[in-house]
Design an enzyme around this catalytic site. Structure first.
Site, PDB file in Angstrom:
ATOM      1  N   LYS A 104       0.840  -0.862  -0.184  1.00 24.12           N
ATOM      2  CA  LYS A 104       0.116  -0.741  -0.279  1.00 24.12           C
ATOM      3  C   LYS A 104       0.851   1.319  -0.321  1.00 24.12           C
ATOM      4  O   LYS A 104       1.674   1.174   0.521  1.00 24.12           O
ATOM      5  CB  LYS A 104      -0.703   0.289   1.450  1.00 24.12           C
ATOM      6  CG  LYS A 104      -2.120   1.035   0.837  1.00 24.12           C
ATOM      7  CD  LYS A 104      -3.386   0.424   0.315  1.00 24.12           C
ATOM      8  CE  LYS A 104      -4.414   0.653   0.385  1.00 24.12           C
ATOM      9  NZ  LYS A 104      -5.675  -0.397   0.256  1.00 24.12           N
TER      10      LYS A 104
HETATM   11  N1  GLU Z   1      -7.413   0.096  -3.057  1.00 16.42           N
HETATM   12  C1  GLU Z   1      -8.569  -0.645  -3.560  1.00 16.42           C
HETATM   13  C2  GLU Z   1      -8.364  -1.596  -1.763  1.00 16.42           C
HETATM   14  O1  GLU Z   1      -7.769  -1.360  -0.684  1.00 16.42           O
HETATM   15  C3  GLU Z   1      -7.649  -1.528  -3.771  1.00 16.42           C
HETATM   16  C4  GLU Z   1      -5.759  -1.918  -4.514  1.00 16.42           C
HETATM   17  C5  GLU Z   1      -5.904  -2.569  -5.937  1.00 16.42           C
HETATM   18  O2  GLU Z   1      -6.439  -3.145  -6.972  1.00 16.42           O
HETATM   19  O3  GLU Z   1      -4.264  -3.244  -6.080  1.00 16.42           O
HETATM   20  O4  GLU Z   1      -8.499  -2.663  -1.685  1.00 16.42           O
END
Ligand code: GLU
Length: 416
Positions: A104
């Site tokens: 993240k």
């Molecule tokens: N930000 C989204 C999540 O928390 C999507 C992450 C992604 O598609 O890699 O799952």
């Protein structure tokens, strides 16, 4: 009371890992992020001044594949929050069985205070700063709160400029015209509907006419509301940062989405009563969908929740104490790592399409998405029944087991 998402993520992990017979070294290994990058970087503002921003990219785990996870732009981003979100990505990807680890990123910024040019400068510079981690085979970012397909297009362009050729698979959630996938923008919200519908089938709650309350009307909240509305549910209340709007006869969600595109908020919608976010959470309903920030359902309001199902569109919306209270009160929780996994699942489809340069129809994408999410729901339901556990612990156990198995099979590399 101060709530730290990282403490929550680790406490959830500790709770789940107790039900598994894992080697002590594995338990410790999976409890921490693999690597963390902190960057402080300058961005030129429209008035010529230079401002310094702080950003993060955290890789929680890489045993099942490259790290996957969004980039968040929000004024309250912290390293601990990004750590928690990265750990949840590891479990989420393992739970829906796609070949990724968890990562993240985040930048401490209120994106609404920046112009489009400033956001572009910030995104391009942040991309350069984290370019030592990201890549189509190593770490693939995506949108999260405060970022969108345009942000991903800038990221993709910046990375591609450094490489000297277009690298669409370095990022997902891109606009379709630069290699994005059909269905990606709605995927998280539609996925919330698929798992909620499955839960309702199990609990014998008809979706037609079911009262649905949605906290947060960004990408996840608005698309979840729309998907539930399209199923015949009665979406009686929605909210955003400015407050909520309530209509017991049901809101016209497609029209409300159009209104928000112009007005920027749900609160000016004329066909309903204005309510606060606090009141919204305690409305009587069949399904409550928290789709905003972490720590929304807490020990302070958990006794007042009057939903039969809490479907966690957001990551980490329920504190540990609130989780316990909801469980005791017989409220069925669809945990975040299952409930909002539709986004990363279609991100995976986008990545695969980008690597093959072969694109699928929206129908094909939604069909595959539903199949994966329903199967993951059924896996969690089975483990919860067999071991007499709640859905969150069951989901986390399943995910940890898959990651632990991969870690054991790969073994420990003695030199690097
Ligand atoms: N930000 C989204 C999540 O928390 C999507 C992450 C992604 O598609 O890699 O799952």
């Amino acid at each position: 009371m101060e709530h730290n998402p990282w403490h929550l993520a680790q406490a959830q992990y500790d709770q789940a890992v107790r039900h598994l017979d894992l080697d002590a070294h594995l338990v410790e290994y999976l409890r921490y992020p693999k690597r963390e990058l902190i960057v402080n970087f300058p961005v030129e503002m429209d008035d010529g001044r230079v401002r310094i921003f702080t950003g993060y990219r955290v890789h929680h785990n890489t045993v099942r594949g490259p790290t996957k996870g969004g980039i968040r732009y929000h004024q309250s981003v912290t390293l601990d929050e990004v750590r928690a979100l990265a750990m949840w990505m590891t479990w989420k990807c393992a739970l829906v069985n796609i070949p990724y680890g968890g990562g993240k990123g985040g930048v401490v910024v209120n994106p609404h205070e920046l112009s489009s040019a400033e956001l572009e400068n910030l995104t391009r510079r942040f991309t350069s700063e984290i370019s030592l981690l990201i890549g189509p085979d190593s770490d693939i970012p995506a949108p999260d709160m405060g970022t969108n397909p345009q942000t991903m297009a800038w990221l993709m362009d910046t990375y591609s400029m450094h490489q000297g050729h277009a690298v669409p698979a370095v990022v997902t959630g891109k606009p379709v015209s630069v290699g994005g996938s059909l269905g990606r923008n709605q995927a998280t919200g539609v996925g919330v509907m698929y798992v909620t519908r499955q839960a309702m089938r199990k609990l014998s709650i008809p979706i037609e006419g079911a009262r649905v309350v949605v906290q947060g009307f960004g990408n996840v909240g608005s698309n979840a509301a729309l998907a539930m509305y399209a199923q015949g549910a009665n979406v009686i209340a929605v909210s955003d940062v400015h407050g909520g709007i309530f209509n017991p006869n049901g809101l016209d969600i497609p029209a409300l989405i159009e209104h928000v595109a112009e007005a920027g908020t749900v609160t000016t919608w004329p066909d309903g009563e204005r309510i606060s976010n606090e009141t919204l959470l305690t409305l009587e309903c069949e399904v409550l969908i928290p789709a905003a920030l972490e720590n929304q359902i807490t020990a302070e309001n958990a006794e007042d929740i009057r939903a039969r199902i809490v479907a966690e569109g957001a990551n980490g919306p329920t504190t540990l104490e609130a989780d316990e209270i909801l469980r005791r009160r017989g409220i069925f929780i669809i945990p975040d790592i299952l409930c909002n996994a539709g986004g990363v699942t279609v991100s995976y489809f986008e990545w695969v399409q980008g690597l093959h340069l072969f694109f699928w129809s929206e129908e094909e994408i939604l069909r595959r998405l539903e199949r994966i999410l329903v199967a993951a729901f059924e896996d969690c339901w089975r483990v919860a029944e067999e071991r007499d556990l709640d859905m969150r612990t069951a989901a986390t156990i399943l995910a940890i087991q898959r990651v632990a198995e991969a870690a054991e099979l790969r073994g420990v590399c003695p030199q690097l």
